[in-house]
Write a protein that holds these residues in place. Structure first.
Motif: not given
Length: 183
Positions: A40-45
């Motif tokens: 979530l933090e990386l924006g990949s989920r």
């Protein structure tokens, strides 16, 4: 990674770091996997409504702190989908010591959405326009038909589901005391 997911992720990381909470500690507190939180933090989920509420509750912030840039109008928010509920942020109201988030919700039939507890003192208020809704504390949900209103303390696990085959259309007002929320 789309722009929305990246924005949620960067806001999430900023809030977590501002509170001095490790990724592992927040994941544990929110009841989600560390890999999920990292994604979530990386924006990949792609965050679900249930996950966003779990993280917001663990951080002690309203949902809008994750889905909107500070100062952005609610119209900039996008639909967030959960197992049964799709929510659209309509407006955010601030009063002395309280934040109100007004959302339009649609509840799909045939699925029960389990919502994690919000921060202490948070209440939810639902007015149903179409369909029949069963919602509220997981151990004692309430029933509302078109034109009816229900409310409950949302600092306990709660559920949303339809009664019957029709989708529910409703508004949801979330009242969050600012004494429990740090934005």
């Amino acid at each position: 990674m789309d722009e929305r997911e990246a924005g949620v992720g960067s806001r999430l990381r900023r809030l977590r770091e501002a509170r001095g909470i490790s990724l592992s500690a927040l994941a544990r507190s929110a009841g989600i996997g560390k890999a999920t939180l990292s994604g979530l933090e990386l924006g990949s989920r792609n965050p679900t409504l249930e996950t966003l509420y779990a993280v917001a509750g663990a951080l002690g912030v309203p949902l809008t702190a994750l889905v909107l840039e500070p100062g952005a109008p609610p119209g900039d928010a996008v639909d967030v989908r959960g197992a049964a509920v799709t929510a659209t942020l309509l407006e955010v109201f601030e009063e002395q010591g309280v934040t109100f988030e007004l959302l339009r919700v649609r509840v799909r039939p045939g699925v029960v959405q389990q919502s994690p507890p919000h921060a202490p003192g948070v209440t939810e208020h639902v007015t149903v326009y179409e369909g029949v809704l069963r919602a509220g504390p997981a151990d004692a949900p309430l029933l509302a038909a078109p034109g009816e209103h229900i409310s409950w303390r949302a600092d306990v696990p709660h559920v949303y589901c339809t009664v019957g085959p029709d989708e529910v259309v409703a508004t949801l007002l979330i009242r969050s005391p600012r004494g429990t929320l740090e934005e």
